[in-house]
Write a protein that holds these residues in place. Structure first.
Motif, PDB file in Angstrom:
ATOM      1  N   LEU A 130     -14.325  15.625  -2.670  1.00  0.00           N
ATOM      2  CA  LEU A 130     -13.326  14.963  -1.424  1.00  0.00           C
ATOM      3  C   LEU A 130     -12.548  14.069  -2.053  1.00  0.00           C
ATOM      4  CD1 LEU A 130     -16.158  14.452   1.077  1.00  0.00           C
ATOM      5  CD2 LEU A 130     -14.612  16.681   1.249  1.00  0.00           C
ATOM      6  N   LEU A 131     -11.264  14.353  -1.670  1.00  0.00           N
ATOM      7  CA  LEU A 131     -10.192  13.551  -2.235  1.00  0.00           C
ATOM      8  C   LEU A 131      -9.307  13.047  -1.199  1.00  0.00           C
ATOM      9  CD1 LEU A 131      -9.208  15.885  -5.262  1.00  0.00           C
ATOM     10  CD2 LEU A 131     -10.850  13.879  -5.462  1.00  0.00           C
ATOM     11  N   ILE A 132      -8.710  11.809  -1.324  1.00  0.00           N
ATOM     12  CA  ILE A 132      -7.942  11.291  -0.473  1.00  0.00           C
ATOM     13  C   ILE A 132      -6.561  11.328  -1.317  1.00  0.00           C
ATOM     14  CG2 ILE A 132      -7.021   9.423   0.935  1.00  0.00           C
ATOM     15  CD1 ILE A 132      -9.519  10.266   2.063  1.00  0.00           C
ATOM     16  N   VAL A 133      -5.418  12.109  -0.602  1.00  0.00           N
ATOM     17  CA  VAL A 133      -4.275  12.115  -1.337  1.00  0.00           C
ATOM     18  C   VAL A 133      -2.994  11.882  -0.460  1.00  0.00           C
ATOM     19  CG1 VAL A 133      -5.180  13.899  -3.008  1.00  0.00           C
ATOM     20  CG2 VAL A 133      -3.895  14.542  -0.603  1.00  0.00           C
ATOM     21  N   ALA A 134      -1.868  11.578  -1.022  1.00  0.00           N
ATOM     22  CA  ALA A 134      -0.766  11.276  -0.250  1.00  0.00           C
ATOM     23  C   ALA A 134       0.481  11.796  -0.965  1.00  0.00           C
ATOM     24  CB  ALA A 134      -0.559   9.611  -0.277  1.00  0.00           C
ATOM     25  N   TYR A 183       0.803  -1.366   0.041  1.00  0.00           N
ATOM     26  CA  TYR A 183       0.050  -0.216   0.163  1.00  0.00           C
ATOM     27  C   TYR A 183       0.646   1.417   0.043  1.00  0.00           C
ATOM     28  CZ  TYR A 183       0.772  -0.946   4.942  1.00  0.00           C
ATOM     29  OH  TYR A 183       1.535  -1.184   6.121  1.00  0.00           O
ATOM     30  N   THR A 184       0.208   2.486  -0.334  1.00  0.00           N
ATOM     31  CA  THR A 184       0.966   3.667  -0.521  1.00  0.00           C
ATOM     32  C   THR A 184       1.049   4.005   1.282  1.00  0.00           C
ATOM     33  OG1 THR A 184      -0.228   4.227  -2.381  1.00  0.00           O
ATOM     34  CG2 THR A 184       0.660   5.924  -0.982  1.00  0.00           C
ATOM     35  N   ASN A 185       2.429   4.213   1.371  1.00  0.00           N
ATOM     36  CA  ASN A 185       2.614   4.912   2.788  1.00  0.00           C
ATOM     37  C   ASN A 185       1.912   6.249   3.191  1.00  0.00           C
ATOM     38  OD1 ASN A 185       4.476   2.824   3.445  1.00  0.00           O
ATOM     39  ND2 ASN A 185       6.169   3.664   2.329  1.00  0.00           N
ATOM     40  N   GLY A 186       1.457   6.363   4.283  1.00  0.00           N
ATOM     41  CA  GLY A 186       0.962   7.581   4.694  1.00  0.00           C
ATOM     42  C   GLY A 186       1.862   8.800   4.914  1.00  0.00           C
ATOM     43  N   PRO A 187       1.407   9.945   5.464  1.00  0.00           N
ATOM     44  CA  PRO A 187       0.331  10.145   5.869  1.00  0.00           C
ATOM     45  C   PRO A 187      -0.659  10.322   4.574  1.00  0.00           C
ATOM     46  CG  PRO A 187       1.584  12.025   5.875  1.00  0.00           C
ATOM     47  CD  PRO A 187       2.203  10.763   5.415  1.00  0.00           C
ATOM     48  N   PHE A 188      -2.126  10.207   4.587  1.00  0.00           N
ATOM     49  CA  PHE A 188      -2.995  10.321   3.707  1.00  0.00           C
ATOM     50  C   PHE A 188      -3.706  11.837   4.258  1.00  0.00           C
ATOM     51  CE2 PHE A 188      -4.219   5.547   2.658  1.00  0.00           C
ATOM     52  CZ  PHE A 188      -2.953   5.357   2.172  1.00  0.00           C
ATOM     53  N   CYS A 189      -4.083  12.460   3.233  1.00  0.00           N
ATOM     54  CA  CYS A 189      -4.806  13.655   3.627  1.00  0.00           C
ATOM     55  C   CYS A 189      -6.096  13.607   2.816  1.00  0.00           C
ATOM     56  CB  CYS A 189      -3.873  15.037   3.247  1.00  0.00           C
ATOM     57  SG  CYS A 189      -2.394  14.977   3.858  1.00  0.00           S
ATOM     58  N   LEU A 190      -6.903  14.269   3.528  1.00  0.00           N
ATOM     59  CA  LEU A 190      -8.542  14.575   2.953  1.00  0.00           C
ATOM     60  C   LEU A 190      -8.341  15.922   2.584  1.00  0.00           C
ATOM     61  CD1 LEU A 190     -11.303  13.419   2.473  1.00  0.00           C
ATOM     62  CD2 LEU A 190     -11.958  14.285   4.758  1.00  0.00           C
ATOM     63  N   THR A 191      -8.756  16.191   1.470  1.00  0.00           N
ATOM     64  CA  THR A 191      -8.756  17.460   0.700  1.00  0.00           C
ATOM     65  C   THR A 191     -10.092  17.742  -0.397  1.00  0.00           C
ATOM     66  OG1 THR A 191      -7.644  19.132  -0.413  1.00  0.00           O
ATOM     67  CG2 THR A 191      -7.315  16.879  -1.355  1.00  0.00           C
ATOM     68  N   GLU A 192     -10.625  18.928  -0.116  1.00  0.00           N
ATOM     69  CA  GLU A 192     -11.633  19.179  -0.952  1.00  0.00           C
ATOM     70  C   GLU A 192     -11.228  20.016  -2.468  1.00  0.00           C
ATOM     71  OE1 GLU A 192     -16.035  21.129  -1.204  1.00  0.00           O
ATOM     72  OE2 GLU A 192     -15.148  20.821   0.749  1.00  0.00           O
ATOM     73  N   PRO A 200       8.923  15.581  -4.381  1.00  0.00           N
ATOM     74  CA  PRO A 200       8.762  16.702  -3.144  1.00  0.00           C
ATOM     75  C   PRO A 200       7.560  17.699  -3.476  1.00  0.00           C
ATOM     76  CG  PRO A 200      10.932  16.095  -3.448  1.00  0.00           C
ATOM     77  CD  PRO A 200      10.338  15.326  -4.627  1.00  0.00           C
ATOM     78  N   GLY A 201       6.791  17.762  -2.516  1.00  0.00           N
ATOM     79  CA  GLY A 201       5.902  18.944  -2.654  1.00  0.00           C
ATOM     80  C   GLY A 201       4.558  18.503  -3.622  1.00  0.00           C
ATOM     81  N   CYS A 202       4.364  17.195  -4.209  1.00  0.00           N
ATOM     82  CA  CYS A 202       3.633  16.795  -5.137  1.00  0.00           C
ATOM     83  C   CYS A 202       2.697  15.605  -4.440  1.00  0.00           C
ATOM     84  CB  CYS A 202       4.148  16.348  -6.550  1.00  0.00           C
ATOM     85  SG  CYS A 202       4.657  17.633  -7.303  1.00  0.00           S
ATOM     86  N   TYR A 203       1.444  15.577  -4.708  1.00  0.00           N
ATOM     87  CA  TYR A 203       0.514  14.691  -4.014  1.00  0.00           C
ATOM     88  C   TYR A 203      -0.218  13.840  -5.111  1.00  0.00           C
ATOM     89  CZ  TYR A 203       1.104  16.896   0.488  1.00  0.00           C
ATOM     90  OH  TYR A 203       1.476  17.545   1.648  1.00  0.00           O
ATOM     91  N   GLY A 204      -0.296  12.608  -4.802  1.00  0.00           N
ATOM     92  CA  GLY A 204      -0.910  11.683  -5.780  1.00  0.00           C
ATOM     93  C   GLY A 204      -2.222  11.441  -5.284  1.00  0.00           C
ATOM     94  N   LEU A 205      -3.097  11.151  -6.136  1.00  0.00           N
ATOM     95  CA  LEU A 205      -4.679  10.944  -5.906  1.00  0.00           C
ATOM     96  C   LEU A 205      -4.767   9.656  -5.514  1.00  0.00           C
ATOM     97  CD1 LEU A 205      -7.625  11.775  -5.792  1.00  0.00           C
ATOM     98  CD2 LEU A 205      -7.700  11.148  -8.105  1.00  0.00           C
ATOM     99  N   LEU A 206      -5.311   9.221  -4.231  1.00  0.00           N
ATOM    100  CA  LEU A 206      -5.427   7.665  -3.876  1.00  0.00           C
ATOM    101  C   LEU A 206      -7.012   7.416  -4.116  1.00  0.00           C
ATOM    102  CD1 LEU A 206      -3.307   7.669  -0.888  1.00  0.00           C
ATOM    103  CD2 LEU A 206      -2.941   6.729  -2.680  1.00  0.00           C
ATOM    104  N   ALA A 207      -7.867   8.194  -3.893  1.00  0.00           N
ATOM    105  CA  ALA A 207      -9.305   7.853  -3.756  1.00  0.00           C
ATOM    106  C   ALA A 207     -10.145   9.148  -4.031  1.00  0.00           C
ATOM    107  CB  ALA A 207      -9.884   6.966  -2.447  1.00  0.00           C
ATOM    108  N   GLN A 208     -11.262   9.159  -4.386  1.00  0.00           N
ATOM    109  CA  GLN A 208     -12.155   9.969  -4.303  1.00  0.00           C
ATOM    110  C   GLN A 208     -13.472   9.395  -3.705  1.00  0.00           C
ATOM    111  OE1 GLN A 208     -13.723  11.293  -8.413  1.00  0.00           O
ATOM    112  NE2 GLN A 208     -15.122  12.765  -7.436  1.00  0.00           N
TER     113      GLN A 208
END
Length: 107
Positions: free
Chosen positions: A27-31, A13-22, A37-45
């Motif tokens: 609503l998106l879960i990103v990591a 699995y993708t290591n955390g931390p995960f973040c919830l953002t809008e 560095p400084g970029c986030y990948g989309l894990l889930a909507q």
């Protein structure tokens, strides 16, 4: 429905931390992307079509998953060290082991 893989390798699995953002009302879960560095990948909507009242709470719960798994592993280990016993007879140990196995795709 459980996810399946074509090979016998254990999924990682993708290591955390995960973040919830809008973003744009979604609503998106990103990591964090470890390679950028400084970029986030989309894990889930988080879709609210079936559970609109629970969508935000579900997002918070999913975003906390890596932290919850890490804490559960530590608690499980500390429980065995602090109170040595037969883990197969301990209700807490069986519940913790089952939750860890589910999170790691082993259940």
């Amino acid at each position: 429905m459980p996810a399946t893989t074509e090979t016998n390798t254990k999924p990682s699995y993708t290591n955390g931390p995960f973040c919830l953002t809008e973003e744009d009302g979604e609503l998106l879960i990103v990591a964090p992307d470890p390679e950028l560095p400084g970029c986030y990948g989309l894990l889930a909507q988080i879709l609210d079509c079936d559970f609109p009242e629970q969508a935000l709470a579900n997002g918070y719960l999913l975003a906390a998953a890596p932290d919850l798994l890490a804490v559960l592993k530590v608690l499980r280990e500390r429980h065995q060290i602090d109170e040595p016993h037969h883990a197969d007879l301990c209700e807490f140990c069986m519940m913790a082991d089952a939750a860890i196995a589910k999170a790691e795709g082993a259940s």
